[in-house]
Motif scaffolding. Structure first.
Motif, PDB file in Angstrom:
ATOM      1  N   PRO A  82       0.827  -1.208   0.000  1.00  0.00           N
ATOM      2  CA  PRO A  82       0.000   0.000   0.000  1.00  0.00           C
ATOM      3  C   PRO A  82       0.860   1.257   0.000  1.00  0.00           C
ATOM      4  CG  PRO A  82       0.011  -1.035   2.160  1.00  0.00           C
ATOM      5  CD  PRO A  82       0.657  -2.001   1.219  1.00  0.00           C
ATOM      6  N   LEU A  83       0.329   2.325  -0.573  1.00  0.00           N
ATOM      7  CA  LEU A  83       1.063   3.581  -0.634  1.00  0.00           C
ATOM      8  C   LEU A  83       0.925   4.325   0.688  1.00  0.00           C
ATOM      9  CD1 LEU A  83      -0.160   4.741  -4.152  1.00  0.00           C
ATOM     10  CD2 LEU A  83       1.961   3.569  -3.592  1.00  0.00           C
ATOM     11  N   PRO A  84       2.045   4.780   1.276  1.00  0.00           N
ATOM     12  CA  PRO A  84       1.973   5.503   2.552  1.00  0.00           C
ATOM     13  C   PRO A  84       1.056   6.720   2.483  1.00  0.00           C
ATOM     14  CG  PRO A  84       4.237   4.925   2.022  1.00  0.00           C
ATOM     15  CD  PRO A  84       3.410   4.610   0.801  1.00  0.00           C
ATOM     16  N   SER A  85       1.107   7.456   1.364  1.00  0.00           N
ATOM     17  CA  SER A  85       0.308   8.670   1.235  1.00  0.00           C
ATOM     18  C   SER A  85      -0.985   8.426   0.477  1.00  0.00           C
ATOM     19  CB  SER A  85       1.113   9.748   0.493  1.00  0.00           C
ATOM     20  OG  SER A  85       1.253   9.385  -0.866  1.00  0.00           O
ATOM     21  N   GLY A  86      -1.091   7.249  -0.147  1.00  0.00           N
ATOM     22  CA  GLY A  86      -2.249   6.965  -0.973  1.00  0.00           C
ATOM     23  C   GLY A  86      -2.066   7.355  -2.420  1.00  0.00           C
ATOM     24  N   VAL A  87      -1.037   8.158  -2.731  1.00  0.00           N
ATOM     25  CA  VAL A  87      -0.809   8.609  -4.100  1.00  0.00           C
ATOM     26  C   VAL A  87       0.679   8.498  -4.426  1.00  0.00           C
ATOM     27  CG1 VAL A  87      -1.176  10.448  -5.784  1.00  0.00           C
ATOM     28  CG2 VAL A  87      -2.675  10.291  -3.782  1.00  0.00           C
ATOM     29  N   GLU A  88       0.982   7.984  -5.618  1.00  0.00           N
ATOM     30  CA  GLU A  88       2.369   7.827  -6.051  1.00  0.00           C
ATOM     31  C   GLU A  88       2.495   8.245  -7.509  1.00  0.00           C
ATOM     32  OE1 GLU A  88       5.458   4.221  -5.542  1.00  0.00           O
ATOM     33  OE2 GLU A  88       3.919   3.845  -7.058  1.00  0.00           O
ATOM     34  N   VAL A  89       3.627   8.860  -7.844  1.00  0.00           N
ATOM     35  CA  VAL A  89       3.923   9.230  -9.226  1.00  0.00           C
ATOM     36  C   VAL A  89       5.233   8.561  -9.621  1.00  0.00           C
ATOM     37  CG1 VAL A  89       4.271  11.104 -10.875  1.00  0.00           C
ATOM     38  CG2 VAL A  89       2.787  11.459  -8.886  1.00  0.00           C
ATOM     39  N   ARG A  90       5.240   7.910 -10.785  1.00  0.00           N
ATOM     40  CA  ARG A  90       6.431   7.231 -11.294  1.00  0.00           C
ATOM     41  C   ARG A  90       6.918   7.936 -12.555  1.00  0.00           C
ATOM     42  NH1 ARG A  90       5.103   0.773 -10.449  1.00  0.00           N
ATOM     43  NH2 ARG A  90       4.760   0.918  -8.195  1.00  0.00           N
ATOM     44  N   PHE A  91       8.225   7.832 -12.818  1.00  0.00           N
ATOM     45  CA  PHE A  91       8.828   8.560 -13.931  1.00  0.00           C
ATOM     46  C   PHE A  91      10.217   7.990 -14.213  1.00  0.00           C
ATOM     47  CE2 PHE A  91       8.531  10.834  -9.868  1.00  0.00           C
ATOM     48  CZ  PHE A  91       9.830  10.672  -9.399  1.00  0.00           C
ATOM     49  N   PRO A  92      10.824   8.327 -15.368  1.00  0.00           N
ATOM     50  CA  PRO A  92      12.210   7.930 -15.619  1.00  0.00           C
ATOM     51  C   PRO A  92      13.131   8.583 -14.588  1.00  0.00           C
ATOM     52  CG  PRO A  92      11.125   8.590 -17.656  1.00  0.00           C
ATOM     53  CD  PRO A  92      10.209   8.981 -16.532  1.00  0.00           C
ATOM     54  N   ALA A  93      14.345   8.052 -14.445  1.00  0.00           N
ATOM     55  CA  ALA A  93      15.281   8.559 -13.438  1.00  0.00           C
ATOM     56  C   ALA A  93      15.387  10.082 -13.483  1.00  0.00           C
ATOM     57  CB  ALA A  93      16.653   7.931 -13.649  1.00  0.00           C
ATOM     58  N   ALA A  94      15.180  10.705 -12.335  1.00  0.00           N
ATOM     59  CA  ALA A  94      15.151  12.168 -12.260  1.00  0.00           C
ATOM     60  C   ALA A  94      16.552  12.761 -12.381  1.00  0.00           C
ATOM     61  CB  ALA A  94      14.521  12.601 -10.942  1.00  0.00           C
ATOM     62  N   PRO A  95      16.681  13.875 -13.113  1.00  0.00           N
ATOM     63  CA  PRO A  95      17.967  14.570 -13.182  1.00  0.00           C
ATOM     64  C   PRO A  95      18.179  15.391 -11.911  1.00  0.00           C
ATOM     65  CG  PRO A  95      16.330  15.798 -14.400  1.00  0.00           C
ATOM     66  CD  PRO A  95      15.656  14.526 -13.933  1.00  0.00           C
ATOM     67  N   ALA A  96      19.309  16.046 -11.803  1.00  0.00           N
ATOM     68  CA  ALA A  96      19.562  16.920 -10.659  1.00  0.00           C
ATOM     69  C   ALA A  96      18.588  18.090 -10.683  1.00  0.00           C
ATOM     70  CB  ALA A  96      21.003  17.434 -10.711  1.00  0.00           C
ATOM     71  N   ASN A  97      18.224  18.578  -9.511  1.00  0.00           N
ATOM     72  CA  ASN A  97      17.345  19.746  -9.362  1.00  0.00           C
ATOM     73  C   ASN A  97      15.980  19.539 -10.018  1.00  0.00           C
ATOM     74  OD1 ASN A  97      19.581  21.139  -8.151  1.00  0.00           O
ATOM     75  ND2 ASN A  97      20.338  21.588 -10.217  1.00  0.00           N
ATOM     76  N   ALA A  98      15.440  18.337  -9.883  1.00  0.00           N
ATOM     77  CA  ALA A  98      14.139  18.035 -10.481  1.00  0.00           C
ATOM     78  C   ALA A  98      13.008  18.298  -9.495  1.00  0.00           C
ATOM     79  CB  ALA A  98      14.098  16.587 -10.946  1.00  0.00           C
ATOM     80  N   TYR A  99      11.875  18.705 -10.053  1.00  0.00           N
ATOM     81  CA  TYR A  99      10.667  18.935  -9.268  1.00  0.00           C
ATOM     82  C   TYR A  99       9.482  18.281  -9.971  1.00  0.00           C
ATOM     83  CZ  TYR A  99      12.949  22.481  -6.354  1.00  0.00           C
ATOM     84  OH  TYR A  99      13.765  23.133  -5.467  1.00  0.00           O
ATOM     85  N   LEU A 100       8.496  17.930  -9.180  1.00  0.00           N
ATOM     86  CA  LEU A 100       7.235  17.417  -9.697  1.00  0.00           C
ATOM     87  C   LEU A 100       6.156  18.407  -9.289  1.00  0.00           C
ATOM     88  CD1 LEU A 100       5.975  14.867 -11.086  1.00  0.00           C
ATOM     89  CD2 LEU A 100       5.484  14.041  -8.778  1.00  0.00           C
ATOM     90  N   SER A 101       5.382  18.864 -10.263  1.00  0.00           N
ATOM     91  CA  SER A 101       4.327  19.838  -9.978  1.00  0.00           C
ATOM     92  C   SER A 101       2.984  19.326 -10.473  1.00  0.00           C
ATOM     93  CB  SER A 101       4.632  21.181 -10.658  1.00  0.00           C
ATOM     94  OG  SER A 101       5.763  21.798 -10.086  1.00  0.00           O
ATOM     95  N   LEU A 102       1.943  19.678  -9.746  1.00  0.00           N
ATOM     96  CA  LEU A 102       0.573  19.403 -10.164  1.00  0.00           C
ATOM     97  C   LEU A 102       0.014  20.724 -10.661  1.00  0.00           C
ATOM     98  CD1 LEU A 102      -1.644  17.221 -10.266  1.00  0.00           C
ATOM     99  CD2 LEU A 102      -2.369  17.986  -7.996  1.00  0.00           C
ATOM    100  N   VAL A 103      -0.412  20.758 -11.923  1.00  0.00           N
ATOM    101  CA  VAL A 103      -0.780  22.037 -12.528  1.00  0.00           C
ATOM    102  C   VAL A 103      -2.191  22.019 -13.112  1.00  0.00           C
ATOM    103  CG1 VAL A 103       1.630  22.559 -13.066  1.00  0.00           C
ATOM    104  CG2 VAL A 103       0.214  21.413 -14.775  1.00  0.00           C
ATOM    105  N   THR A 104      -2.755  23.206 -13.245  1.00  0.00           N
ATOM    106  CA  THR A 104      -4.068  23.386 -13.858  1.00  0.00           C
ATOM    107  C   THR A 104      -3.908  23.464 -15.375  1.00  0.00           C
ATOM    108  OG1 THR A 104      -3.933  25.799 -13.840  1.00  0.00           O
ATOM    109  CG2 THR A 104      -4.771  24.732 -11.842  1.00  0.00           C
ATOM    110  N   ASP A 105      -5.037  23.524 -16.081  1.00  0.00           N
ATOM    111  CA  ASP A 105      -4.999  23.684 -17.536  1.00  0.00           C
ATOM    112  C   ASP A 105      -4.295  24.973 -17.938  1.00  0.00           C
ATOM    113  OD1 ASP A 105      -6.245  21.323 -18.100  1.00  0.00           O
ATOM    114  OD2 ASP A 105      -8.245  22.181 -18.338  1.00  0.00           O
ATOM    115  N   GLN A 106      -4.319  25.958 -17.055  1.00  0.00           N
ATOM    116  CA  GLN A 106      -3.682  27.244 -17.335  1.00  0.00           C
ATOM    117  C   GLN A 106      -2.200  27.251 -16.966  1.00  0.00           C
ATOM    118  OE1 GLN A 106      -6.716  27.078 -15.475  1.00  0.00           O
ATOM    119  NE2 GLN A 106      -7.729  27.210 -17.474  1.00  0.00           N
ATOM    120  N   GLY A 107      -1.696  26.112 -16.460  1.00  0.00           N
ATOM    121  CA  GLY A 107      -0.285  26.018 -16.118  1.00  0.00           C
ATOM    122  C   GLY A 107       0.060  26.474 -14.715  1.00  0.00           C
TER     123      GLY A 107
END
Length: 202
Positions: free
Chosen positions: A28-53
């Motif tokens: 089970p996911l500790p937070s209930g939500v997980e995002v997967r992706f290719p190996a992150a580069p340095a100084n990477a961020y994950l953002s949740l955005v609206t249609d307007q960015g």
């Protein structure tokens, strides 16, 4: 035989699990939500955005990481920005809504590299990754059906009440030129970012 009748293979951005084991055998996911992706580069961020960015949630990603748990409570207040779901439909679409006046909000994940180290997403910093699955909110359970001309597609949205992962499926039935697409609330909130693909990708 059944597969031949469907024509193109039914596909999804997420990783569907069997009905008998909705977690796919994973813990089970500790937070209930997980995002997967290719190996992150340095100084990477994950953002949740609206249609307007506009970013409504942001988290730093360690270099080399391929997944991260995210805290859905941090964006729960965004439900106040939900709008009449009919207004989310393409202009000119013939729309059928099961619950008139139902309000909804769709958000999407974006990964980026903070090249100038200022903590803000700027032009040219977004990484070429995406998912057709979306973070969805609906104030009541609602279903919507509509068609679009470009691409030629019949679409059906089925959103549960509250927050959920709206899982994307698309296929082209054998012998037709009209794609069938669904966007439906899924019980497991695991998102996978990948290289950009068309909405009709198989």
């Amino acid at each position: 035989m059944a597969a031949a009748l469907l024509g193109a293979v039914l596909t999804a951005c997420g990783s569907p699990a069997s009905p008998a084991d909705p977690t796919g055998g994973r813990p089970p996911l500790p937070s209930g939500v997980e995002v997967r992706f290719p190996a992150a580069p340095a100084n990477a961020y994950l953002s949740l955005v609206t249609d307007q960015g506009e970013s409504v949630y942001q988290i730093a990603v360690p270099v080399g990481a391929t997944s991260t748990a995210v805290d859905s409570l941090k964006w729960s207040a965004q439900s106040g920005g939900a709008v009449d779901i009919a207004t989310l439909m393409p202009a000119g679409a013939n729309v059928t809504v099961t619950t008139t006046g139902a309000r909804a909000l769709l958000l999407e994940w974006q990964m980026w590299q903070d090249r100038n180290m200022n903590g803000t997403l700027e032009t040219g910093e977004a990484l070429p990754l995406m998912t057709h699955d979306q973070v969805a909110y609906a104030d009541v359970p609602v279903e919507v059906e509509f068609t679009t001309a470009t691409p030629r597609m019949r679409q059906r949205w089925s959103l549960a009440q509250g927050w959920s992962r709206a899982e994307h499926y698309v296929y082209l039935p054998d012998g037709t030129t009209t794609y069938q697409r669904s966007l439906s609330s899924a019980p497991i909130q695991r998102y996978t970012l990948h290289e950009p693909t068309p909405l009709t990708s198989q």
